[in-house]
Design a protein around this motif. Sequence first.
Motif, PDB file in Angstrom:
ATOM      1  N   PRO A 205       0.832  -1.208   0.000  1.00  0.00           N
ATOM      2  CA  PRO A 205       0.000   0.000   0.000  1.00  0.00           C
ATOM      3  C   PRO A 205       0.869   1.263   0.000  1.00  0.00           C
ATOM      4  CG  PRO A 205      -0.803  -1.575   1.627  1.00  0.00           C
ATOM      5  CD  PRO A 205       0.524  -2.088   1.143  1.00  0.00           C
ATOM      6  N   PRO A 206       0.361   2.361  -0.561  1.00  0.00           N
ATOM      7  CA  PRO A 206       1.140   3.603  -0.672  1.00  0.00           C
ATOM      8  C   PRO A 206       1.603   4.185   0.664  1.00  0.00           C
ATOM      9  CG  PRO A 206      -0.811   3.687  -2.066  1.00  0.00           C
ATOM     10  CD  PRO A 206      -0.955   2.477  -1.222  1.00  0.00           C
ATOM     11  N   ASP A 207       0.935   3.809   1.752  1.00  0.00           N
ATOM     12  CA  ASP A 207       1.296   4.362   3.054  1.00  0.00           C
ATOM     13  C   ASP A 207       2.020   3.350   3.942  1.00  0.00           C
ATOM     14  OD1 ASP A 207      -0.898   2.733   3.313  1.00  0.00           O
ATOM     15  OD2 ASP A 207      -1.872   3.967   4.852  1.00  0.00           O
ATOM     16  N   LYS A 208       2.447   2.222   3.368  1.00  0.00           N
ATOM     17  CA  LYS A 208       3.110   1.183   4.144  1.00  0.00           C
ATOM     18  C   LYS A 208       4.553   1.002   3.708  1.00  0.00           C
ATOM     19  CE  LYS A 208      -0.576   0.060   6.492  1.00  0.00           C
ATOM     20  NZ  LYS A 208      -0.677   0.361   7.936  1.00  0.00           N
ATOM     21  N   ASP A 209       5.372   0.461   4.619  1.00  0.00           N
ATOM     22  CA  ASP A 209       6.766   0.138   4.344  1.00  0.00           C
ATOM     23  C   ASP A 209       6.947  -1.373   4.290  1.00  0.00           C
ATOM     24  OD1 ASP A 209       7.387   2.823   4.409  1.00  0.00           O
ATOM     25  OD2 ASP A 209       8.042   2.803   6.503  1.00  0.00           O
ATOM     26  N   PRO A 210       7.988  -1.835   3.613  1.00  0.00           N
ATOM     27  CA  PRO A 210       8.267  -3.278   3.618  1.00  0.00           C
ATOM     28  C   PRO A 210       8.714  -3.732   5.006  1.00  0.00           C
ATOM     29  CG  PRO A 210      10.024  -2.073   2.502  1.00  0.00           C
ATOM     30  CD  PRO A 210       8.933  -1.082   2.787  1.00  0.00           C
ATOM     31  N   PRO A 211       8.600  -5.020   5.315  1.00  0.00           N
ATOM     32  CA  PRO A 211       9.031  -5.513   6.630  1.00  0.00           C
ATOM     33  C   PRO A 211      10.503  -5.239   6.919  1.00  0.00           C
ATOM     34  CG  PRO A 211       7.741  -7.177   5.474  1.00  0.00           C
ATOM     35  CD  PRO A 211       8.006  -6.088   4.489  1.00  0.00           C
ATOM     36  N   ALA A 212      11.333  -5.313   5.900  1.00  0.00           N
ATOM     37  CA  ALA A 212      12.761  -5.040   6.068  1.00  0.00           C
ATOM     38  C   ALA A 212      12.992  -3.541   6.260  1.00  0.00           C
ATOM     39  CB  ALA A 212      13.542  -5.542   4.862  1.00  0.00           C
ATOM     40  N   THR A 213      13.845  -3.189   7.202  1.00  0.00           N
ATOM     41  CA  THR A 213      14.138  -1.786   7.506  1.00  0.00           C
ATOM     42  C   THR A 213      15.388  -1.318   6.772  1.00  0.00           C
ATOM     43  OG1 THR A 213      15.560  -2.319   9.394  1.00  0.00           O
ATOM     44  CG2 THR A 213      13.174  -2.139   9.816  1.00  0.00           C
ATOM     45  N   ILE A 214      15.636  -0.025   6.831  1.00  0.00           N
ATOM     46  CA  ILE A 214      16.863   0.519   6.247  1.00  0.00           C
ATOM     47  C   ILE A 214      18.084  -0.123   6.897  1.00  0.00           C
ATOM     48  CG2 ILE A 214      18.277   2.595   6.015  1.00  0.00           C
ATOM     49  CD1 ILE A 214      15.657   4.191   5.710  1.00  0.00           C
ATOM     50  N   GLU A 215      18.008  -0.346   8.204  1.00  0.00           N
ATOM     51  CA  GLU A 215      19.127  -0.987   8.913  1.00  0.00           C
ATOM     52  C   GLU A 215      19.390  -2.389   8.367  1.00  0.00           C
ATOM     53  OE1 GLU A 215      16.785   0.877  10.381  1.00  0.00           O
ATOM     54  OE2 GLU A 215      18.238   2.507  10.779  1.00  0.00           O
ATOM     55  N   ASP A 216      18.332  -3.089   7.977  1.00  0.00           N
ATOM     56  CA  ASP A 216      18.503  -4.424   7.392  1.00  0.00           C
ATOM     57  C   ASP A 216      19.252  -4.352   6.063  1.00  0.00           C
ATOM     58  OD1 ASP A 216      17.071  -5.689   9.446  1.00  0.00           O
ATOM     59  OD2 ASP A 216      15.153  -5.379   8.427  1.00  0.00           O
ATOM     60  N   PHE A 217      19.104  -3.237   5.363  1.00  0.00           N
ATOM     61  CA  PHE A 217      19.750  -3.057   4.063  1.00  0.00           C
ATOM     62  C   PHE A 217      21.212  -2.611   4.196  1.00  0.00           C
ATOM     63  CE2 PHE A 217      15.625  -3.515   2.374  1.00  0.00           C
ATOM     64  CZ  PHE A 217      15.648  -3.518   0.986  1.00  0.00           C
ATOM     65  N   GLU A 218      21.605  -2.165   5.357  1.00  0.00           N
ATOM     66  CA  GLU A 218      22.943  -1.585   5.522  1.00  0.00           C
ATOM     67  C   GLU A 218      24.001  -2.668   5.673  1.00  0.00           C
ATOM     68  OE1 GLU A 218      25.180   1.857   8.205  1.00  0.00           O
ATOM     69  OE2 GLU A 218      23.009   1.584   8.308  1.00  0.00           O
ATOM     70  N   ALA A 219      25.136  -2.465   5.029  1.00  0.00           N
ATOM     71  CA  ALA A 219      26.231  -3.436   5.078  1.00  0.00           C
ATOM     72  C   ALA A 219      26.749  -3.582   6.502  1.00  0.00           C
ATOM     73  CB  ALA A 219      27.359  -2.992   4.150  1.00  0.00           C
ATOM     74  N   LYS A 220      26.926  -4.830   6.927  1.00  0.00           N
ATOM     75  CA  LYS A 220      27.532  -5.139   8.224  1.00  0.00           C
ATOM     76  C   LYS A 220      28.864  -5.804   7.946  1.00  0.00           C
ATOM     77  CE  LYS A 220      23.115  -4.641   9.557  1.00  0.00           C
ATOM     78  NZ  LYS A 220      22.018  -4.313   8.609  1.00  0.00           N
ATOM     79  N   ILE A 221      29.918  -5.032   8.056  1.00  0.00           N
ATOM     80  CA  ILE A 221      31.232  -5.559   7.709  1.00  0.00           C
ATOM     81  C   ILE A 221      32.221  -5.259   8.827  1.00  0.00           C
ATOM     82  CG2 ILE A 221      30.861  -5.386   5.230  1.00  0.00           C
ATOM     83  CD1 ILE A 221      32.362  -2.793   5.212  1.00  0.00           C
ATOM     84  N   SER A 222      33.283  -6.037   8.868  1.00  0.00           N
ATOM     85  CA  SER A 222      34.311  -5.870   9.895  1.00  0.00           C
ATOM     86  C   SER A 222      35.157  -4.642   9.606  1.00  0.00           C
ATOM     87  CB  SER A 222      35.197  -7.107   9.941  1.00  0.00           C
ATOM     88  OG  SER A 222      35.956  -7.213   8.738  1.00  0.00           O
ATOM     89  N   ARG A 223      35.918  -4.235  10.608  1.00  0.00           N
ATOM     90  CA  ARG A 223      36.808  -3.089  10.432  1.00  0.00           C
ATOM     91  C   ARG A 223      37.822  -3.358   9.329  1.00  0.00           C
ATOM     92  NH1 ARG A 223      39.413  -0.395  15.658  1.00  0.00           N
ATOM     93  NH2 ARG A 223      37.179  -0.009  15.936  1.00  0.00           N
ATOM     94  N   GLU A 224      38.312  -4.613   9.298  1.00  0.00           N
ATOM     95  CA  GLU A 224      39.301  -4.943   8.261  1.00  0.00           C
ATOM     96  C   GLU A 224      38.692  -4.835   6.869  1.00  0.00           C
ATOM     97  OE1 GLU A 224      38.644  -6.737  10.952  1.00  0.00           O
ATOM     98  OE2 GLU A 224      40.500  -6.374  12.084  1.00  0.00           O
TER      99      GLU A 224
END
Length: 229
Positions: A205-224
Amino acid sequence: MAEDELRENLSEVKLEKDQETTTIEELLLPRDTLLSAGIHIGTRMKTRDMKPFIYRVRPDGLFVLDVKKTDDRIRVAAKFLARFEPAKVAVAAARLYAQEPIRKFCEVTGATPIIGRFIPGLLSNPLYPNRIDPEVIIVSDPRADAQAVKEASNVGIPIVALCSTDNEFAGVDLIIPTNNKGRRALAVIFWLLARQVLRERGELPPDKDPPATIEDFEAKISREEEEEA
């Protein structure tokens, strides 16, 4: 994101807000959210192709993209992508920061991911056993994903590309002007594009967001890994 870059982006938020006109904007996300993610931050290089999408140049020499034009192009790209069968949309990312956003985009929308090094012949060699046959391809950076752009262009597959201020449009059919190197910026852009594609398909719907959040889309990588990116 490094602390100095975060502070710079937050100061950009204040500056851009101070410079807003009285025209009421309707953006896909609040302007503060887009600016805090740094989607408008370009590089110290500007190509002739990207000139129409550049808002100004900062005192430190970084070119700044027009957030409204980014918003407009996400809408246009989503309408275009929604016309295709989900699995016939391929998404390529060689850059480390773009790989998790693309994985999530493909998971949410049903598109086909091409993660990491693009294997020559993946689109163009009919004898290659793992060849794929998409009807449209998205690339996170036409320079980093040059092989994907070259092959798609050669076989007539439309190309949608995320482009920063230093990119050129050779071979690209539709560009989305944005910071295509920043971790948070890439997460926001691919989340927005995924949400808009689902809305255009009528799956959200035009006023709804997908279950996945922006944080879910963000890369989770090590410092190295981050140091190598």
